[in-house]
Design a protein around this motif. Structure first.
Motif, PDB file in Angstrom:
ATOM      1  N   ARG A   1       0.828  -1.208   0.000  1.00  0.00           N
ATOM      2  CA  ARG A   1       0.000   0.000   0.000  1.00  0.00           C
ATOM      3  C   ARG A   1       0.863   1.259   0.000  1.00  0.00           C
ATOM      4  O   ARG A   1       0.588   2.225  -0.733  1.00  0.00           O
ATOM      5  CB  ARG A   1      -0.944   0.007   1.207  1.00  0.00           C
ATOM      6  CG  ARG A   1      -2.075  -1.002   1.101  1.00  0.00           C
ATOM      7  CD  ARG A   1      -3.078  -0.837   2.237  1.00  0.00           C
ATOM      8  NE  ARG A   1      -4.207  -1.747   2.117  1.00  0.00           N
ATOM      9  CZ  ARG A   1      -4.217  -2.985   2.577  1.00  0.00           C
ATOM     10  NH1 ARG A   1      -3.156  -3.454   3.221  1.00  0.00           N
ATOM     11  NH2 ARG A   1      -5.279  -3.762   2.428  1.00  0.00           N
TER      12      ARG A   1
ATOM     13  N   ASP B   1       0.977   4.004  -2.898  1.00  0.00           N
ATOM     14  CA  ASP B   1       0.660   5.385  -2.500  1.00  0.00           C
ATOM     15  C   ASP B   1       1.760   6.341  -2.960  1.00  0.00           C
ATOM     16  O   ASP B   1       1.478   7.461  -3.404  1.00  0.00           O
ATOM     17  CB  ASP B   1       0.510   5.487  -0.983  1.00  0.00           C
ATOM     18  CG  ASP B   1      -0.828   4.941  -0.485  1.00  0.00           C
ATOM     19  OD1 ASP B   1      -1.723   4.716  -1.332  1.00  0.00           O
ATOM     20  OD2 ASP B   1      -0.964   4.740   0.736  1.00  0.00           O
TER      21      ASP B   1
ATOM     22  N   ASN C   1       1.189   7.050  -6.543  1.00  0.00           N
ATOM     23  CA  ASN C   1       0.021   7.917  -6.720  1.00  0.00           C
ATOM     24  C   ASN C   1       0.298   9.347  -6.286  1.00  0.00           C
ATOM     25  O   ASN C   1      -0.365  10.286  -6.752  1.00  0.00           O
ATOM     26  CB  ASN C   1      -1.164   7.355  -5.942  1.00  0.00           C
ATOM     27  CG  ASN C   1      -1.955   6.336  -6.745  1.00  0.00           C
ATOM     28  OD1 ASN C   1      -2.592   6.676  -7.742  1.00  0.00           O
ATOM     29  ND2 ASN C   1      -1.900   5.076  -6.324  1.00  0.00           N
TER      30      ASN C   1
ATOM     31  N   THR D   1      -7.560  -4.817  -4.096  1.00  0.00           N
ATOM     32  CA  THR D   1      -8.158  -3.629  -3.475  1.00  0.00           C
ATOM     33  C   THR D   1      -7.497  -2.353  -3.979  1.00  0.00           C
ATOM     34  O   THR D   1      -8.162  -1.326  -4.149  1.00  0.00           O
ATOM     35  CB  THR D   1      -8.045  -3.702  -1.940  1.00  0.00           C
ATOM     36  OG1 THR D   1      -6.658  -3.710  -1.559  1.00  0.00           O
ATOM     37  CG2 THR D   1      -8.726  -4.935  -1.396  1.00  0.00           C
ATOM     38  N   LEU D   2      -6.190  -2.431  -4.241  1.00  0.00           N
ATOM     39  CA  LEU D   2      -5.472  -1.255  -4.739  1.00  0.00           C
ATOM     40  C   LEU D   2      -5.910  -0.890  -6.155  1.00  0.00           C
ATOM     41  O   LEU D   2      -5.900   0.288  -6.537  1.00  0.00           O
ATOM     42  CB  LEU D   2      -3.956  -1.509  -4.710  1.00  0.00           C
ATOM     43  CG  LEU D   2      -3.318  -1.543  -3.317  1.00  0.00           C
ATOM     44  CD1 LEU D   2      -1.874  -2.042  -3.396  1.00  0.00           C
ATOM     45  CD2 LEU D   2      -3.351  -0.154  -2.677  1.00  0.00           C
TER      46      LEU D   2
ATOM     47  N   SER E   1      -8.780   1.453  -5.603  1.00  0.00           N
ATOM     48  CA  SER E   1      -8.528   2.734  -4.937  1.00  0.00           C
ATOM     49  C   SER E   1      -7.486   3.608  -5.643  1.00  0.00           C
ATOM     50  O   SER E   1      -7.458   4.818  -5.447  1.00  0.00           O
ATOM     51  CB  SER E   1      -8.066   2.496  -3.493  1.00  0.00           C
ATOM     52  OG  SER E   1      -6.851   1.755  -3.462  1.00  0.00           O
ATOM     53  N   SER E   2      -6.643   3.029  -6.470  1.00  0.00           N
ATOM     54  CA  SER E   2      -5.547   3.784  -7.080  1.00  0.00           C
ATOM     55  C   SER E   2      -6.054   4.749  -8.148  1.00  0.00           C
ATOM     56  O   SER E   2      -6.882   4.389  -8.998  1.00  0.00           O
ATOM     57  CB  SER E   2      -4.535   2.825  -7.701  1.00  0.00           C
ATOM     58  OG  SER E   2      -3.532   3.536  -8.397  1.00  0.00           O
TER      59      SER E   2
END
Length: 321
Positions: free
Chosen positions: A17, A21, A24, A50-51, A54-55
């Motif tokens: 994560r 991040d 991103n 999941t990424l 959300s990414s």
């Protein structure tokens, strides 16, 4: 300039994560993130899914059986859709301006292909933890475009690059040299850099733009593997001939490769001796054939004699006791 960011991942649930991040959060975002899940046995695959949701940057992933980080990197290069690729090891992070600073440099110097690296922090973001601190060789390479032979001559004196996390390079040029050697268990970045830079210009930015973290799972702690892998890489690369190979080195660089070959061969023998005296002495004897220079022969001979004296002395003490 379009860039594919590639993360090789093996059991990276603790770090995934934060790594994504950091991509991103780039002030110059890449066009895509590729995560190659190299046979993880933890929850990495679930986290990747999941990424993807959300990414802000599109994520593509590949799940494969475990073949090692080099194989994972090569898969990432193969499926990347952009002309430039940049690596981020799963346990490292990019600082926000990593890609922006490299793109600015490339535009300023009309750097249309090649390799761009940078300084970085080790374990903590602090001035005192900059990788290039106190390195005269790194300073020789900073903030300019170097030819392949000029960079190699500096790089072989000190590997101040140290990690794939700081590399951004032309995808085509990586493919032309065959990517990373997936058979190497260590020093694959060192070997790849040597081959990639045979036909590429190189730049090294002085600004630290990434954080590399060490922990108990790093293979870099294995000194025997380190010395042997460097020895093997130097030995193979010094044998390339222009007549027969697309990869070849100048006479000056081959001299440096030979010098490193000898140094790492002796270092490997020393590490092996510390684990097993009999195997170490056999290795010392065997690797005399690799010594081609006076310095190499001298250092190897001195090391060999010291180990014989230590063995004899130890055996005498053992008998007395």
């Amino acid at each position: 300039m379009e860039i594919s960011a590639i993360i090789p991942c093996y059991n990276g649930e603790k770090y995934l994560r934060e790594a994504v991040d950091s991509i991103n959060n780039q002030t110059y975002p890449p066009q895509e993130i590729i995560i190659v899940n190299d046979g993880s046995t933890d929850k990495s695959e679930e986290i990747i899914e999941t990424l993807k949701v959300s990414s802000a940057i599109p994520i593509r992933s590949i799940n494969q059986s475990n073949h090692g980080v080099s194989a994972a990197r090569n898969v990432g290069i193969a499926i990347a859709q952009c002309d430039w690729v940049a690596f981020l090891d799963v346990d490292d992070i990019w600082l926000p301006t990593m890609l922006e600073q490299k793109v600015k440099f490339a535009n300023k110097y009309k750097f249309e292909s090649g390799l761009i690296c940078c300084n970085y922090y080790v374990d903590t973001i602090n001035v005192s933890s900059e990788k290039h601190n106190g390195s005269p060789y790194a300073k020789l390479a900073h903030d300019r475009v170097m030819s392949s032979s000029e960079f190699q001559s500096i790089y072989l004196k000190e590997n101040f690059i140290g990690t794939a996390t700081v590399m951004m390079f032309s995808r085509l040029e990586a493919l032309l040299v065959g990517g990373f050697d997936s058979f190497l268990k260590h020093s694959e970045e060192f070997d790849f850099m040597l081959r990639l830079t045979c036909n590429s210009n190189v730049a090294v930015l002085s600004e630290p733009l990434a954080l590399k973290r060490h922990h108990g799972e790093n293979l870099s702690n294995d000194k025997e593997l380190y010395f042997y892998s460097h020895y093997f890489s130097c030995k193979r690369n010094v044998l390339y001939k222009e007549k027969y190979s697309r990869i070849h080195f100048s006479k000056e660089i081959k001299k440096l490769l030979q010098s490193d070959l000898e140094k790492f061969a002796t270092g490997y023998c020393n590490q092996l001796f510390e684990k097993n005296k009999s195997q170490g002495l056999k290795a010392y004897f065997k690797h005399f054939s690799d010594m081609k220079t006076i310095i190499g022969i001298t250092n190897h001979s001195v090391g060999f004699l010291k180990k014989i004296i230590r063995t004899i002395t130890f055996n005498k003490i053992k008998k007395v006791v």
